[in-house]
Write a protein that holds these residues in place. Structure first.
Motif, PDB file in Angstrom:
ATOM      1  N   LYS A  41       0.823  -1.362  -0.035  1.00 29.91           N
ATOM      2  CA  LYS A  41       0.183   0.037  -0.110  1.00 29.91           C
ATOM      3  C   LYS A  41       0.957   1.287  -0.031  1.00 29.91           C
ATOM      4  O   LYS A  41       0.598   2.156  -0.960  1.00 29.91           O
ATOM      5  N   THR A  42       1.936   1.353   1.006  1.00 29.96           N
ATOM      6  CA  THR A  42       2.413   2.382   1.037  1.00 29.96           C
ATOM      7  C   THR A  42       3.497   2.679  -0.515  1.00 29.96           C
ATOM      8  O   THR A  42       3.767   3.842  -0.792  1.00 29.96           O
ATOM      9  N   THR A  43       4.036   1.502  -0.931  1.00 31.32           N
ATOM     10  CA  THR A  43       4.903   1.499  -1.947  1.00 31.32           C
ATOM     11  C   THR A  43       3.994   2.169  -3.144  1.00 31.32           C
ATOM     12  O   THR A  43       4.563   2.937  -4.024  1.00 31.32           O
ATOM     13  N   LEU A  44       2.623   1.786  -3.158  1.00 29.60           N
ATOM     14  CA  LEU A  44       1.727   2.345  -4.351  1.00 29.60           C
ATOM     15  C   LEU A  44       1.584   3.815  -4.090  1.00 29.60           C
ATOM     16  O   LEU A  44       1.834   4.592  -5.064  1.00 29.60           O
ATOM     17  N   LEU A  45       1.855   4.444  -2.958  1.00 29.56           N
ATOM     18  CA  LEU A  45       1.463   5.600  -2.882  1.00 29.56           C
ATOM     19  C   LEU A  45       2.932   6.555  -3.430  1.00 29.56           C
ATOM     20  O   LEU A  45       3.008   7.537  -4.061  1.00 29.56           O
ATOM     21  N   ARG A  46       3.987   5.724  -2.719  1.00 32.69           N
ATOM     22  CA  ARG A  46       5.443   6.358  -3.057  1.00 32.69           C
ATOM     23  C   ARG A  46       5.687   6.376  -4.717  1.00 32.69           C
ATOM     24  O   ARG A  46       6.324   7.201  -5.197  1.00 32.69           O
TER      25      ARG A  46
END
Lengths: 291, 227
Positions: A41-46
């Motif tokens: 999830k965080t990687t998607l935002l990044r």
């Protein structure tokens, strides 16, 4: 419309993870990304922010291409009209709150949008404090204000409320909803909290092991379709007690503790701490005028 | 009467070397902290070499390299009129090389210990890498910078082997305090050697004390109380 279609191999706690995303987000949507830890999830935002470069694929927003592996286009984070609120807020410790927010405007001068976000996030009294003197909820508001002040098209928040108590959560949720409407934002929120997702978002992306399992309105993702409730509240089971032939389920909805009658077959499926949805058909509830 | 020349020369050498090192070390430490290039371990090792290398070895090679009989020394002399052996400029260069790890390592670990989110947040807010360095990263590693400056300064004051090899013992040019002490002891002037030693001792103590006061937060507490 934001189109995301890319692949990225990640090193995750349990080995490697292939993040493979193919979806689109409408302008003005409030999208929640839901899924277990380590789903990407965080990687998607990044990746959307431009902090991580995917191996292949395409990211476009409207007519603008942000990333295109084939054409070797990759806009830097500085060039993308996004705001990103980090999970740990990432406020600059050397600056006051005012300086933190003005930093996003590239200088020392405040403008209309500065005044607007300060009012919206209720920060007037904190402007001259340093970040390490603030509480979690205050830091959160500053981080959101700092992301909003340069008027991004997309606001992204990485589990922004995970460290806050319920009362503060509710406040921040209201602030977010207000900002979303006021600034015509497209908002992407990473959240673990189903209640929060129902309250805030109109669309959910369910992510697991780097793949999108489902995408749609919260009710489609989390509820059985046969329920056609007119009233829906999500809450958490606090207690289950047996009373003669029925069961009383105590549920925490937002800040209210509610008791609900259930039959054994329903009660046996529930455990304390479960997230539940309480629905009621239109002819059922009692309406009473408040004094 | 004590000849203050060696002390002043020492302080001058340390100040100039520290200033040059500060300018060089910030970009170098930044690169070492964030680069993922394969050559990084080699550069990192080279920077740390003066920590383990006997100063005389370093001094010896600098002496050979900058000798006017050799290519590099001849080139510098011809093009820039620089004679680096037995000169103050040579001492500065040798000190910069010799004290490099004492400046680079604290700054590098300062950068590494900052949360990665800070620079990323700055990029997403639209700031360039340079602006992020000057406005966000450096102000948040002040104590690392101070540690680097002080260690470098103190270390340059104390250097002996390199100076002796490349500088010799020329009054007011290369005769720094540590050399002067050695010289006085050799001539059995213990009283003078003792004076120089005491001065160096006092300088070292005052410098380290002020760092501890600053980094331990004692000074800021004191200032807050007054305010």
């Amino acid at each position: 419309m934001i189109k995301l279609k890319f692949d990225k191999a990640l090193i995750a706690p349990g080995g490697t993870l292939d993040l493979s995303i193919d979806c689109s987000i409408n302008k003005g949507d409030f999208v929640s990304i839901y899924g277990p830890s380590g789903a990407g999830k965080t990687t998607l935002l990044r990746i959307i922010a431009g902090l991580i470069k995917p191996e292949t694929g395409l990211i476009t927003a409207g007519n603008n291409t942000w990333f295109d592996a084939k054409k070797k286009i990759n806009l830097k984070p500085q060039q993308r009209p996004v705001g990103l609120v980090f999970q740990d807020y990432a406020l600059f410790p050397n600056m006051t709150i005012k300086e933190n927010i003005l930093y996003a405007l590239g200088g020392k001068h405040s403008n209309e949008s500065f005044t607007e976000v300060i009012n919206l996030m209720n920060l007037e009294e904190l402007l001259h404090r340093k970040p390490d003197t603030l509480s979690g909820g205050q830091k959160q508001r500053v981080a959101v204000a700092r992301s909003l002040v340069k008027m991004p098209e997309i606001l992204m928040l990485d589990e922004p409320m995970s460290a806050l108590d319920n009362e503060m959560r509710r406040k921040i949720q209201n602030y977010l909803l207000e900002a979303h409407k006021k600034f015509n934002l497209t908002t992407i929120l990473v959240s673990h909290d189903v209640g929060e997702i129902f309250k805030l978002s109109n669309s959910v992306i369910m992510l697991e092991d780097g793949k999108i399992l489902r995408q749609g309105p919260p009710a489609d993702i989390f509820l059985n379709k046969e329920i056609s409730g007119k009233f829906q509240f999500s809450g958490e089971v606090l207690n289950i007690s047996e009373e003669d032939v029925i069961y009383i389920i105590t549920v925490l909805i937002d800040q209210q503790v509610v008791k609900i009658v259930a039959v054994e077959s329903t009660a046996s499926q529930l455990a304390i701490g479960d997230k539940v949805m309480v629905t009621s058909k239109a002819f059922n509830p009692i309406i009473q005028k408040l004094a | 009467m004590l000849d203050w020349g060696p002390i002043l020369l020492t302080l001058k050498l340390s100040s100039i070397a520290t200033l040059i090192l500060l300018v060089i070390s910030i970009p170098l430490a930044y690169w070492l902290a964030y680069s993922k290039k394969r050559i990084k371990p080699i550069i990192e090792t080279l920077v740390s070499m003066p920590l383990v290398l006997p100063p005389t070895v370093l001094g010896f090679y600098l002496l050979v390299a900058f000798s006017p009989n050799n290519f590099l020394g001849a080139l510098l002399d011809e093009w820039f009129g620089l004679q680096l052996i037995f000169s103050f400029e040579g001492l500065v260069l040798a000190s910069v090389i010799y004290s490099l790890p004492f400046m680079v390592q604290p700054i590098q670990s300062g950068f590494k210990n900052l949360p990665q989110n800070l620079s990323e947040a700055s990029y997403v807010l639209g700031s360039s890498k340079f602006k992020t360095l000057t406005k966000i990263l450096l102000p948040n590693i002040k104590s690392s910078l101070l540690t680097g400056i002080v260690l470098t300064f103190a270390h340059t004051i104390g250097e002996f082997g390199v100076v002796l090899m490349i500088g010799g013992n020329i009054p007011d040019k290369t005769r720094v305090a540590s050399i002067a002490i050695y010289d006085e002891v050799e001539s059995l002037n213990y009283a003078t050697a003792n004076k120089y030693s005491l001065i160096l001792f006092a300088i070292a103590f005052v410098i380290l004390l002020s760092v501890n006061l600053f980094n331990g937060g004692y000074l800021s507490k004191f200032l807050d109380d007054k305010a």
